[in-house]
Design a protein around this motif. Sequence first.
Motif, PDB file in Angstrom:
ATOM      1  N   HIS A 147     -58.166  48.873  69.039  1.00 47.52           N
ATOM      2  CA  HIS A 147     -59.566  49.167  68.742  1.00 47.52           C
ATOM      3  C   HIS A 147     -60.468  48.855  69.919  1.00 47.52           C
ATOM      4  N   GLN A 148     -60.231  47.743  70.560  1.00 50.60           N
ATOM      5  CA  GLN A 148     -61.121  47.299  71.634  1.00 50.60           C
ATOM      6  C   GLN A 148     -60.947  48.089  72.916  1.00 50.60           C
ATOM      7  N   HIS A 149     -59.738  48.563  73.182  1.00 48.35           N
ATOM      8  CA  HIS A 149     -59.457  49.104  74.501  1.00 48.35           C
ATOM      9  C   HIS A 149     -58.995  50.556  74.508  1.00 48.35           C
ATOM     10  N   HIS A 150     -58.787  51.141  73.344  1.00 48.60           N
ATOM     11  CA  HIS A 150     -58.275  52.506  73.278  1.00 48.60           C
ATOM     12  C   HIS A 150     -59.166  53.358  72.388  1.00 48.60           C
ATOM     13  N   HIS A 151     -58.932  54.651  72.450  1.00 54.03           N
ATOM     14  CA  HIS A 151     -59.795  55.593  71.735  1.00 54.03           C
ATOM     15  C   HIS A 151     -59.281  55.774  70.305  1.00 54.03           C
ATOM     16  N   MET A 152     -59.544  54.784  69.460  1.00 56.67           N
ATOM     17  CA  MET A 152     -59.087  54.849  68.080  1.00 56.67           C
ATOM     18  C   MET A 152     -60.157  54.290  67.150  1.00 56.67           C
ATOM     19  N   THR A 153     -60.210  54.859  65.954  1.00 59.48           N
ATOM     20  CA  THR A 153     -61.109  54.427  64.889  1.00 59.48           C
ATOM     21  C   THR A 153     -60.242  53.959  63.726  1.00 59.48           C
ATOM     22  N   PHE A 154     -60.663  52.888  63.050  1.00 56.49           N
ATOM     23  CA  PHE A 154     -59.850  52.292  61.990  1.00 56.49           C
ATOM     24  C   PHE A 154     -60.631  52.177  60.684  1.00 56.49           C
ATOM     25  N   ILE A 155     -59.949  52.497  59.599  1.00 58.74           N
ATOM     26  CA  ILE A 155     -60.441  52.178  58.251  1.00 58.74           C
ATOM     27  C   ILE A 155     -59.295  51.467  57.546  1.00 58.74           C
ATOM     28  N   MET A 156     -59.516  50.230  57.129  1.00 62.62           N
ATOM     29  CA  MET A 156     -58.411  49.455  56.568  1.00 62.62           C
ATOM     30  C   MET A 156     -58.843  48.684  55.325  1.00 62.62           C
ATOM     31  N   VAL A 157     -58.032  48.798  54.283  1.00 65.79           N
ATOM     32  CA  VAL A 157     -58.153  47.966  53.092  1.00 65.79           C
ATOM     33  C   VAL A 157     -57.201  46.789  53.247  1.00 65.79           C
ATOM     34  N   SER A 158     -57.691  45.598  52.985  1.00 66.56           N
ATOM     35  CA  SER A 158     -56.826  44.422  53.055  1.00 66.56           C
ATOM     36  C   SER A 158     -57.385  43.323  52.166  1.00 66.56           C
ATOM     37  N   HIS A 159     -56.469  42.543  51.567  1.00 67.43           N
ATOM     38  CA  HIS A 159     -56.869  41.369  50.801  1.00 67.43           C
ATOM     39  C   HIS A 159     -56.835  40.107  51.654  1.00 67.43           C
ATOM     40  N   ASP A 160     -56.456  40.243  52.918  1.00 68.49           N
ATOM     41  CA  ASP A 160     -56.431  39.085  53.805  1.00 68.49           C
ATOM     42  C   ASP A 160     -57.840  38.860  54.339  1.00 68.49           C
ATOM     43  N   MET A 161     -58.661  38.179  53.543  1.00 64.53           N
ATOM     44  CA  MET A 161     -60.068  37.995  53.870  1.00 64.53           C
ATOM     45  C   MET A 161     -60.248  37.239  55.180  1.00 64.53           C
ATOM     46  N   ASP A 162     -59.455  36.208  55.398  1.00 61.35           N
ATOM     47  CA  ASP A 162     -59.609  35.403  56.612  1.00 61.35           C
ATOM     48  C   ASP A 162     -59.367  36.239  57.856  1.00 61.35           C
ATOM     49  N   MET A 163     -58.283  37.027  57.839  1.00 61.94           N
ATOM     50  CA  MET A 163     -57.946  37.839  58.998  1.00 61.94           C
ATOM     51  C   MET A 163     -59.003  38.919  59.232  1.00 61.94           C
ATOM     52  N   MET A 164     -59.448  39.561  58.158  1.00 62.30           N
ATOM     53  CA  MET A 164     -60.440  40.631  58.278  1.00 62.30           C
ATOM     54  C   MET A 164     -61.776  40.086  58.781  1.00 62.30           C
ATOM     55  N   GLN A 165     -62.238  39.004  58.151  1.00 60.93           N
ATOM     56  CA  GLN A 165     -63.561  38.495  58.493  1.00 60.93           C
ATOM     57  C   GLN A 165     -63.592  37.801  59.844  1.00 60.93           C
ATOM     58  N   SER A 166     -62.440  37.311  60.308  1.00 59.38           N
ATOM     59  CA  SER A 166     -62.411  36.695  61.628  1.00 59.38           C
ATOM     60  C   SER A 166     -62.712  37.715  62.710  1.00 59.38           C
ATOM     61  N   TYR A 167     -62.438  38.985  62.445  1.00 56.23           N
ATOM     62  CA  TYR A 167     -62.703  40.041  63.420  1.00 56.23           C
ATOM     63  C   TYR A 167     -63.966  40.830  63.088  1.00 56.23           C
ATOM     64  N   LEU A 168     -64.218  41.056  61.796  1.00 61.52           N
ATOM     65  CA  LEU A 168     -65.305  41.940  61.381  1.00 61.52           C
ATOM     66  C   LEU A 168     -66.564  41.205  60.956  1.00 61.52           C
ATOM     67  N   GLY A 169     -66.480  39.885  60.830  1.00 65.67           N
ATOM     68  CA  GLY A 169     -67.640  39.123  60.393  1.00 65.67           C
ATOM     69  C   GLY A 169     -67.664  38.933  58.891  1.00 65.67           C
ATOM     70  N   THR A 170     -68.438  37.953  58.447  1.00 65.43           N
ATOM     71  CA  THR A 170     -68.457  37.588  57.025  1.00 65.43           C
ATOM     72  C   THR A 170     -69.467  38.400  56.215  1.00 65.43           C
ATOM     73  N   GLU A 171     -70.432  39.029  56.891  1.00 68.01           N
ATOM     74  CA  GLU A 171     -71.460  39.785  56.175  1.00 68.01           C
ATOM     75  C   GLU A 171     -71.156  41.279  56.208  1.00 68.01           C
ATOM     76  N   PRO A 172     -71.037  41.916  55.039  1.00 65.82           N
ATOM     77  CA  PRO A 172     -70.769  43.359  55.024  1.00 65.82           C
ATOM     78  C   PRO A 172     -71.972  44.149  55.512  1.00 65.82           C
ATOM     79  N   GLN A 173     -71.692  45.276  56.123  1.00 68.43           N
ATOM     80  CA  GLN A 173     -72.771  46.174  56.539  1.00 68.43           C
ATOM     81  C   GLN A 173     -73.359  46.900  55.340  1.00 68.43           C
ATOM     82  N   GLN A 174     -72.492  47.158  54.352  1.00 68.23           N
ATOM     83  CA  GLN A 174     -72.947  47.896  53.174  1.00 68.23           C
ATOM     84  C   GLN A 174     -72.123  47.474  51.972  1.00 68.23           C
ATOM     85  N   VAL A 175     -72.761  47.461  50.805  1.00 66.90           N
ATOM     86  CA  VAL A 175     -72.080  47.196  49.543  1.00 66.90           C
ATOM     87  C   VAL A 175     -72.372  48.363  48.607  1.00 66.90           C
ATOM     88  N   SER A 176     -71.325  48.926  48.023  1.00 64.93           N
ATOM     89  CA  SER A 176     -71.472  50.023  47.070  1.00 64.93           C
ATOM     90  C   SER A 176     -70.603  49.733  45.870  1.00 64.93           C
TER      91      SER A 176
END
Length: 259
Positions: A195-224
């Motif tokens: 993601h950081q160094h190559h031309h790729m876009t990611f959409i990922m579902v995961s229940h690993d909250m710690d791993m996800m939030q360590s990279y994406l942050g704890t505050e969601p951009q949007q809630v629906s």
Amino acid sequence: MEISPKEFCHRSIVSIENVSFSYEHKKVIDQLRFDVLERDFVGVIGSNGAGKTTLLKMLVGLLKPTDGEIRLFDSPLSQFKDWERIGYVPQKNAFNPLFPATVREIVLSGMYSKKRIYRRLSKADLQKAEDAMLAMRIEDLADRKIGQLSGGQQQRAFLARAIVNNPELLILDEPTVGIDAETQTGFFRMIRHMHQHHHMTFIMVSHDMDMMQSYLGTEPQQVSGGIKFHVKHTHDPEDCRETNLTHSIGQIREMIGVQ
């Protein structure tokens, strides 16, 4: 007219416009609006039944929205044909274990599309499949039937299939379920690098909250509804000297200490 790198990286990869979906008159997703930009990493988080997997299935054309429109690479989903630009790993339980294919065949199938189905694979194509299996530590399973493998081994095979074609958009539905902790850590490091160094876009579902939030942050951009979208933008130009698939997937071998 020449497009600057900044403008290019703000192109819409996925556009979700007022999308709803219902199962037997029960609304699961209601009037969802969301855009995924070039080289975004979107983490989709929510409780069971919130509609996360339903959303991903709509994005890859397995389900049709009840209302609204989805566009991929600025093309309406109903008209989209360039599926080789997208890699997809479904949930493990979506797979039929009796499917009579070897691991190598599963991985190679990621290189086919309607445009390429009658074209013979090149030596370079075959080598990419070998590299993908090597990166996921399943090279010794290449000739085994996929149904003979453990759940974790099967998931590694489908991960290899998803990245073998070096897609522009990678859609992952619980990709590390059933994989040992060491390989999970290596996988997350690999996709962060991509993601950081190559031309790729990611959409990922995961229940690993710690791993996800360590990279994406704890505050969601949007809630629906019950779905939270955590987003990390990486719109700077890629800075890797190496851009080919072998380099990208080879990162995991270094990161998990495989020689």
